[in-house]
Design a protein around this motif. Structure first.
Motif, PDB file in Angstrom:
ATOM      1  N   GLY A  49     -20.066   9.312  -7.641  1.00  0.00           N
ATOM      2  CA  GLY A  49     -20.453   8.640  -6.401  1.00  0.00           C
ATOM      3  C   GLY A  49     -21.902   8.182  -6.434  1.00  0.00           C
ATOM      4  O   GLY A  49     -22.230   7.068  -5.986  1.00  0.00           O
ATOM      5  N   ILE A  50     -22.790   9.017  -6.977  1.00  0.00           N
ATOM      6  CA  ILE A  50     -24.207   8.641  -7.077  1.00  0.00           C
ATOM      7  C   ILE A  50     -24.387   7.459  -8.024  1.00  0.00           C
ATOM      8  O   ILE A  50     -25.169   6.539  -7.754  1.00  0.00           O
ATOM      9  CB  ILE A  50     -25.041   9.851  -7.539  1.00  0.00           C
ATOM     10  N   LEU A  51     -23.656   7.459  -9.147  1.00  0.00           N
ATOM     11  CA  LEU A  51     -23.740   6.342 -10.081  1.00  0.00           C
ATOM     12  C   LEU A  51     -23.258   5.044  -9.444  1.00  0.00           C
ATOM     13  O   LEU A  51     -23.858   3.972  -9.653  1.00  0.00           O
ATOM     14  CB  LEU A  51     -22.922   6.651 -11.343  1.00  0.00           C
ATOM     15  N   ILE A  52     -22.181   5.121  -8.654  1.00  0.00           N
ATOM     16  CA  ILE A  52     -21.694   3.932  -7.944  1.00  0.00           C
ATOM     17  C   ILE A  52     -22.766   3.423  -6.992  1.00  0.00           C
ATOM     18  O   ILE A  52     -23.012   2.207  -6.887  1.00  0.00           O
ATOM     19  CB  ILE A  52     -20.385   4.251  -7.195  1.00  0.00           C
ATOM     20  N   LEU A  53     -23.427   4.340  -6.299  1.00  0.00           N
ATOM     21  CA  LEU A  53     -24.503   3.966  -5.373  1.00  0.00           C
ATOM     22  C   LEU A  53     -25.644   3.269  -6.112  1.00  0.00           C
ATOM     23  O   LEU A  53     -26.143   2.220  -5.670  1.00  0.00           O
ATOM     24  CB  LEU A  53     -25.015   5.200  -4.647  1.00  0.00           C
ATOM     25  N   LEU A  70     -30.061  -8.001 -13.395  1.00  0.00           N
ATOM     26  CA  LEU A  70     -29.514  -6.922 -12.569  1.00  0.00           C
ATOM     27  C   LEU A  70     -28.061  -7.197 -12.192  1.00  0.00           C
ATOM     28  O   LEU A  70     -27.239  -6.274 -12.119  1.00  0.00           O
ATOM     29  CB  LEU A  70     -30.357  -6.743 -11.310  1.00  0.00           C
ATOM     30  N   ILE A  71     -27.747  -8.478 -11.940  1.00  0.00           N
ATOM     31  CA  ILE A  71     -26.361  -8.822 -11.599  1.00  0.00           C
ATOM     32  C   ILE A  71     -25.442  -8.577 -12.789  1.00  0.00           C
ATOM     33  O   ILE A  71     -24.339  -8.031 -12.648  1.00  0.00           O
ATOM     34  CB  ILE A  71     -26.267 -10.276 -11.117  1.00  0.00           C
ATOM     35  N   TYR A  72     -25.894  -8.983 -13.990  1.00  0.00           N
ATOM     36  CA  TYR A  72     -25.093  -8.733 -15.191  1.00  0.00           C
ATOM     37  C   TYR A  72     -24.914  -7.222 -15.413  1.00  0.00           C
ATOM     38  O   TYR A  72     -23.833  -6.762 -15.792  1.00  0.00           O
ATOM     39  CB  TYR A  72     -25.756  -9.363 -16.418  1.00  0.00           C
ATOM     40  N   PHE A  73     -25.996  -6.469 -15.189  1.00  0.00           N
ATOM     41  CA  PHE A  73     -25.903  -5.007 -15.306  1.00  0.00           C
ATOM     42  C   PHE A  73     -24.877  -4.460 -14.324  1.00  0.00           C
ATOM     43  O   PHE A  73     -24.053  -3.602 -14.680  1.00  0.00           O
ATOM     44  CB  PHE A  73     -27.278  -4.382 -15.046  1.00  0.00           C
ATOM     45  N   TYR A  74     -24.916  -4.954 -13.098  1.00  0.00           N
ATOM     46  CA  TYR A  74     -23.955  -4.510 -12.076  1.00  0.00           C
ATOM     47  C   TYR A  74     -22.530  -4.800 -12.513  1.00  0.00           C
ATOM     48  O   TYR A  74     -21.647  -3.932 -12.405  1.00  0.00           O
ATOM     49  CB  TYR A  74     -24.250  -5.200 -10.744  1.00  0.00           C
ATOM     50  N   LEU A  75     -22.278  -6.019 -13.010  1.00  0.00           N
ATOM     51  CA  LEU A  75     -20.919  -6.416 -13.365  1.00  0.00           C
ATOM     52  C   LEU A  75     -20.346  -5.534 -14.476  1.00  0.00           C
ATOM     53  O   LEU A  75     -19.176  -5.137 -14.429  1.00  0.00           O
ATOM     54  CB  LEU A  75     -20.889  -7.880 -13.790  1.00  0.00           C
ATOM     55  N   MET A  78     -20.451  -1.495 -13.137  1.00  0.00           N
ATOM     56  CA  MET A  78     -19.474  -1.203 -12.090  1.00  0.00           C
ATOM     57  C   MET A  78     -18.056  -1.234 -12.636  1.00  0.00           C
ATOM     58  O   MET A  78     -17.206  -0.445 -12.203  1.00  0.00           O
ATOM     59  CB  MET A  78     -19.626  -2.197 -10.942  1.00  0.00           C
ATOM     60  N   LEU A  79     -17.792  -2.118 -13.586  1.00  0.00           N
ATOM     61  CA  LEU A  79     -16.470  -2.143 -14.215  1.00  0.00           C
ATOM     62  C   LEU A  79     -16.192  -0.812 -14.913  1.00  0.00           C
ATOM     63  O   LEU A  79     -15.097  -0.252 -14.802  1.00  0.00           O
ATOM     64  CB  LEU A  79     -16.378  -3.294 -15.209  1.00  0.00           C
ATOM     65  N   VAL A  80     -17.193  -0.292 -15.620  1.00  0.00           N
ATOM     66  CA  VAL A  80     -17.050   1.005 -16.297  1.00  0.00           C
ATOM     67  C   VAL A  80     -16.799   2.116 -15.278  1.00  0.00           C
ATOM     68  O   VAL A  80     -15.926   2.973 -15.470  1.00  0.00           O
ATOM     69  CB  VAL A  80     -18.303   1.313 -17.136  1.00  0.00           C
ATOM     70  N   LEU A  81     -17.540   2.092 -14.165  1.00  0.00           N
ATOM     71  CA  LEU A  81     -17.382   3.139 -13.142  1.00  0.00           C
ATOM     72  C   LEU A  81     -16.022   3.050 -12.454  1.00  0.00           C
ATOM     73  O   LEU A  81     -15.423   4.079 -12.115  1.00  0.00           O
ATOM     74  CB  LEU A  81     -18.505   3.021 -12.110  1.00  0.00           C
ATOM     75  N   ILE A  82     -15.540   1.836 -12.239  1.00  0.00           N
ATOM     76  CA  ILE A  82     -14.211   1.671 -11.645  1.00  0.00           C
ATOM     77  C   ILE A  82     -13.147   2.255 -12.567  1.00  0.00           C
ATOM     78  O   ILE A  82     -12.209   2.930 -12.126  1.00  0.00           O
ATOM     79  CB  ILE A  82     -13.933   0.182 -11.348  1.00  0.00           C
ATOM     80  N   ILE A  83     -13.297   2.013 -13.872  1.00  0.00           N
ATOM     81  CA  ILE A  83     -12.352   2.575 -14.845  1.00  0.00           C
ATOM     82  C   ILE A  83     -12.424   4.106 -14.829  1.00  0.00           C
ATOM     83  O   ILE A  83     -11.397   4.794 -14.829  1.00  0.00           O
ATOM     84  CB  ILE A  83     -12.643   2.027 -16.256  1.00  0.00           C
ATOM     85  N   LEU A  84     -13.644   4.647 -14.789  1.00  0.00           N
ATOM     86  CA  LEU A  84     -13.805   6.103 -14.742  1.00  0.00           C
ATOM     87  C   LEU A  84     -13.200   6.693 -13.473  1.00  0.00           C
ATOM     88  O   LEU A  84     -12.555   7.751 -13.515  1.00  0.00           O
ATOM     89  CB  LEU A  84     -15.291   6.471 -14.822  1.00  0.00           C
ATOM     90  N   LEU A 241     -13.000  -0.640  -3.799  1.00  0.00           N
ATOM     91  CA  LEU A 241     -14.049  -0.975  -4.760  1.00  0.00           C
ATOM     92  C   LEU A 241     -13.590  -2.077  -5.711  1.00  0.00           C
ATOM     93  O   LEU A 241     -14.373  -2.975  -6.070  1.00  0.00           O
ATOM     94  CB  LEU A 241     -14.439   0.277  -5.541  1.00  0.00           C
ATOM     95  N   LYS A 242     -12.338  -2.025  -6.120  1.00  0.00           N
ATOM     96  CA  LYS A 242     -11.791  -3.070  -6.988  1.00  0.00           C
ATOM     97  C   LYS A 242     -11.779  -4.421  -6.273  1.00  0.00           C
ATOM     98  O   LYS A 242     -12.106  -5.451  -6.878  1.00  0.00           O
ATOM     99  CB  LYS A 242     -10.388  -2.687  -7.442  1.00  0.00           C
ATOM    100  N   CYS A 243     -11.420  -4.399  -4.993  1.00  0.00           N
ATOM    101  CA  CYS A 243     -11.415  -5.656  -4.219  1.00  0.00           C
ATOM    102  C   CYS A 243     -12.832  -6.218  -4.092  1.00  0.00           C
ATOM    103  O   CYS A 243     -13.056  -7.413  -4.277  1.00  0.00           O
ATOM    104  CB  CYS A 243     -10.816  -5.409  -2.833  1.00  0.00           C
ATOM    105  N   VAL A 244     -13.782  -5.337  -3.790  1.00  0.00           N
ATOM    106  CA  VAL A 244     -15.179  -5.765  -3.661  1.00  0.00           C
ATOM    107  C   VAL A 244     -15.695  -6.300  -4.991  1.00  0.00           C
ATOM    108  O   VAL A 244     -16.394  -7.321  -5.037  1.00  0.00           O
ATOM    109  CB  VAL A 244     -16.053  -4.588  -3.166  1.00  0.00           C
TER     110      VAL A 244
END
Length: 269
Positions: A49-53, A70-75, A78-84, A241-244
């Motif tokens: 949860g903290i990593l997602i934040l 930063l946007i590329y980092f987010y993309l 966040m994909l990795v965190l969604i998978i996790l 989160l996937k929708c967002v």
């Protein structure tokens, strides 16, 4: 580009908000007596949860202040965190799919057997060095003492719907044939060799059935109930989160398209 950047920032702000139920779920698990004794799931959930934040915050800053790195980092992150998170949701479901209580004869409460639960969960409590720590933690709580204050007669106790931990740890299994004095004090029958748990029972209030397999099974039953609730929250958060993330990817793609089109127009003119 400005409008798209604002949209990306707003979307990532929503992603930041979605970290709250994940962190909250981990904190809730940490406050439950059984989970606080076992300490398996709460910290992975809190850390995730903290990593997602943090990642959503990076995307929020990158969107509003137009910082492509930063946007590329987010993309990517966040994909990795969604998978996790998806892996965690499936894992919780798989390890809690087995196990349920059984009705004891002439009792309203359920009793639990260790073999009914998944091998992964059983291994968390079967090794003595692990169970000794959990046992000491459970025996330091007041859950069994509270039964003595609540139920004074055998009829009241046998009609009670006590929880899995109380059923497994605070009394001997029904099949042992012990005679009720109070919820945590029972008279042993002449022959109590029906089950190893029958030999493990001790009227000493710090011992009771904390060494019994029924206590381990009761703990796993409680964990299953709480982990299933947590899994529902995590599943709903995962879908949101996937929708967002999908909307954010579309907004970023549109922003890049607008930027390229603007540069093309400037070059053409």
């Amino acid at each position: 580009m400005a409008l798209s950047s604002n949209v990306i920032g707003a979307i990532n702000f929503i992603a930041m908000l979605l970290s709250v139920p994940v962190i909250g779920t981990g904190i809730w698990l940490a406050t439950e007596p059984d989970n606080s004794c076992v300490q398996i799931l709460q910290w992975p959930v809190i850390i995730l949860g903290i990593l997602i934040l943090v990642v959503a915050l990076a995307g929020f800053i990158g969107g509003f202040w137009r910082i492509p790195k930063l946007i590329y980092f987010y993309l990517v992150a966040m994909l990795v965190l969604i998978i996790l998170l998806a892996v965690l949701v499936v894992f919780i479901y798989m390890v809690t799919v087995r196990g349920s209580g059984r009705l004891a004869p002439s009792r309203s409460y359920l009793e639990y057997r260790l073999d009914d639960y998944s091998g992964w969960l059983r291994r968390r409590v079967q090794r003595s060095y692990k169970w000794d720590r959990i046992r000491n933690c459970l025996s330091s709580t007041s859950m069994c003492a509270e039964l003595n204050q609540t139920y004074t007669s055998a009829l009241d106790f046998f009609d009670a719907r006590i929880g899995p931990l109380e059923s497994g740890c605070c009394k001997p299994p029904t099949e042992c044939g012990y005679t009720f004095i109070n919820p945590t004090y029972w008279i042993s029958p002449i022959n109590s060799a029906a089950d190893m748990d029958c030999l493990q029972w001790n009227n000493e209030q710090t011992q009771l059935c904390y060494g019994c397999d029924s206590c381990k099974a009761g703990l796993l039953a409680n964990l299953k109930k709480e982990w299933r609730r947590a899994d529902i929250i995590l599943t709903i958060t995962l879908v949101a989160l996937k929708c967002v993330y999908f909307v954010g990817c579309c907004a970023f793609r549109n922003a890049k398209t607008e930027d390229l089109f603007r540069k093309y127009k400037q070059g053409y003119t």
